[in-house]
Design a protein around this motif. Sequence first.
Motif, PDB file in Angstrom:
ATOM      1  N   LEU A  16       0.847  -1.136   0.060  1.00  0.00           N
ATOM      2  CA  LEU A  16       0.074   0.097   0.031  1.00  0.00           C
ATOM      3  C   LEU A  16       0.947   1.332  -0.024  1.00  0.00           C
ATOM      4  N   LYS A  17       1.826   1.367   0.658  1.00  0.00           N
ATOM      5  CA  LYS A  17       2.673   2.319   0.968  1.00  0.00           C
ATOM      6  C   LYS A  17       3.379   2.682  -0.451  1.00  0.00           C
ATOM      7  N   ARG A  18       3.884   1.522  -0.960  1.00  0.00           N
ATOM      8  CA  ARG A  18       4.392   1.573  -2.233  1.00  0.00           C
ATOM      9  C   ARG A  18       3.711   2.431  -3.493  1.00  0.00           C
ATOM     10  N   ALA A  19       2.382   1.644  -3.320  1.00  0.00           N
ATOM     11  CA  ALA A  19       1.171   2.211  -4.340  1.00  0.00           C
ATOM     12  C   ALA A  19       1.013   3.785  -4.276  1.00  0.00           C
ATOM     13  N   VAL A  20       0.783   4.026  -2.926  1.00  0.00           N
ATOM     14  CA  VAL A  20       0.511   5.395  -2.753  1.00  0.00           C
ATOM     15  C   VAL A  20       1.501   6.473  -3.226  1.00  0.00           C
ATOM     16  N   ALA A  21       2.810   6.129  -3.170  1.00  0.00           N
ATOM     17  CA  ALA A  21       4.037   6.870  -3.378  1.00  0.00           C
ATOM     18  C   ALA A  21       4.058   6.946  -4.844  1.00  0.00           C
ATOM     19  N   ARG A  22       3.834   5.604  -5.475  1.00  0.00           N
ATOM     20  CA  ARG A  22       4.020   5.342  -7.028  1.00  0.00           C
ATOM     21  C   ARG A  22       2.703   6.383  -7.695  1.00  0.00           C
ATOM     22  N   ASP A  23       1.672   6.358  -7.128  1.00  0.00           N
ATOM     23  CA  ASP A  23       0.437   7.136  -7.641  1.00  0.00           C
ATOM     24  C   ASP A  23       0.495   8.697  -7.643  1.00  0.00           C
ATOM     25  N   GLY A  24       1.511   9.064  -6.684  1.00  0.00           N
ATOM     26  CA  GLY A  24       1.428  10.405  -6.410  1.00  0.00           C
ATOM     27  C   GLY A  24       0.373  10.862  -5.726  1.00  0.00           C
ATOM     28  N   VAL A  25      -0.114  10.030  -4.792  1.00  0.00           N
ATOM     29  CA  VAL A  25      -1.442  10.440  -3.945  1.00  0.00           C
ATOM     30  C   VAL A  25      -0.747  11.292  -2.701  1.00  0.00           C
ATOM     31  N   GLU A  26      -1.453  12.359  -2.554  1.00  0.00           N
ATOM     32  CA  GLU A  26      -1.146  13.323  -1.565  1.00  0.00           C
ATOM     33  C   GLU A  26      -2.025  13.215  -0.111  1.00  0.00           C
ATOM     34  N   PHE A  27      -3.364  12.733  -0.514  1.00  0.00           N
ATOM     35  CA  PHE A  27      -4.213  12.653   0.512  1.00  0.00           C
ATOM     36  C   PHE A  27      -5.158  11.683   0.316  1.00  0.00           C
ATOM     37  N   LEU A  28      -5.570  10.847   1.281  1.00  0.00           N
ATOM     38  CA  LEU A  28      -6.399   9.826   1.553  1.00  0.00           C
ATOM     39  C   LEU A  28      -7.703  10.123   1.996  1.00  0.00           C
ATOM     40  N   LEU A  29      -8.923   9.512   1.428  1.00  0.00           N
ATOM     41  CA  LEU A  29     -10.096   9.555   2.109  1.00  0.00           C
ATOM     42  C   LEU A  29     -10.109   8.277   2.769  1.00  0.00           C
ATOM     43  N   VAL A  30     -10.144   8.319   4.166  1.00  0.00           N
ATOM     44  CA  VAL A  30     -10.287   7.034   4.950  1.00  0.00           C
ATOM     45  C   VAL A  30     -11.667   6.881   5.350  1.00  0.00           C
TER      46      VAL A  30
END
Length: 454
Positions: free
Chosen positions: A13-27
Amino acid sequence: MTTHTPPANAEELKRAVARDGVEFLLVMFVNLRGKACAKLAPAHTLDRLLTEGLGFAGNAADGLGQTSADPDVVAIPDPTSYVRVPIQENLGIVQCDLYVRGEPWPYAPRGILRRQLERLAAQGLELKAGAEPEYFLVRRTDDGGIRVADELDDAASPCYDAHAATRALDHLTTISRSVDALGWGNYSNDHEDANGQFEHNFGYADALRTADRVVVFRHLVRLAAHRAGLIATFMPKPFADLTGSGLHLHLSVWEGHRPLFEAADDPRGLGLSRQAYGFVAGVLDHAPGLMALTCPTVNSYKRLGARAGTLSGSSWAPGYASYGGNNRTHMVRVPDTGRIEVRCVDSAANPYLALAGLAAAGADGMARDADPGHPLDADLEATGTAADTGSLRPLPPTLLHAAEALAADDVLREGLGKTPDGYYTDYYAAEKRAEFDGYHRQVSDWELRTYLQV
């Protein structure tokens, strides 16, 4: 870039978030009514989210079995649920499981489905599901009402209308591209049977993942509509004279890589196995109580029944606990070998609770080796079929009837599990009785027109 394979664990998950350039998450999680609840968390807090979660006041989120005096529900992301929002740069979504004081919270709909699926898994079984979400695109009128968004979409029989679909091309292609970017396999987008009504189809998956997808899909559709100055509504029956919206679910049970619902030697000619017929029988046997989960609003019951006064002449929604082959007038349809379609689920259904209830009902039928009898070929929407339906059980006519049936159904009671105060079905039924009571206490325009001068 969006990966088509969801993260399997926290590190992925951490790698996917970094790869996708995601800055914010809707939890995100949903409450009893299927409302998507969320907090916006910076992606740099992901380590903390995965270990400590985010706290929510459960009473404020509503439908989670809490009062203002109760401790927070803590939402902990499920890494496998992660998606990047295709139409919003730098935003991702993770679905969460809820905990209170470190223990799974039994009022959380996603947890309820997870636990029911774990019961199947203990028998070596897996429920797979596909969903067909329908909705309307509307605009507000000056008097506070609504109308179909496209003023030219006024045909009496608009289903599959190429011109109406083309006029909605920007919206439809936005959703299609989004669904494909998420790796769900979009294969169809169409104008449905009502003016202003649309449906998008995508690939099936395990039941929990499909429920997650429905939640995200609704969010994307609403966001895309809002950006276009429109309203996307999943209200089952927003217009009295138009067909209502469904969430038809296609179900199959697998044992490892082996589909259990297929049988080439089915004497009834539907290509179903003995296990499949048991599942169908379970769904039909528990239909009254299931309806409280699959048709969960007062408005839901204005969609049901034969020839519901629609311009097209069809309701596309069942009136009886019945099944047949490729026949859309039944509650359970068998469109192809190896799967069934449950047509009593509407667009307002909480996908986690609907699938949990169907899984419990179907598993009960399989365990009992129940037999649904022979399939019916009758058109249950046609006039003059009273003789054909005499032996069929009508579906509940109101939400109150369905809530009472749910509270009395021991199989669904066990399937949805216990809470600190009893059974979840008792809590759910109480909420729905209150909802019906709130509706019943209103004085409508129809009542004024009908009774004012009687």
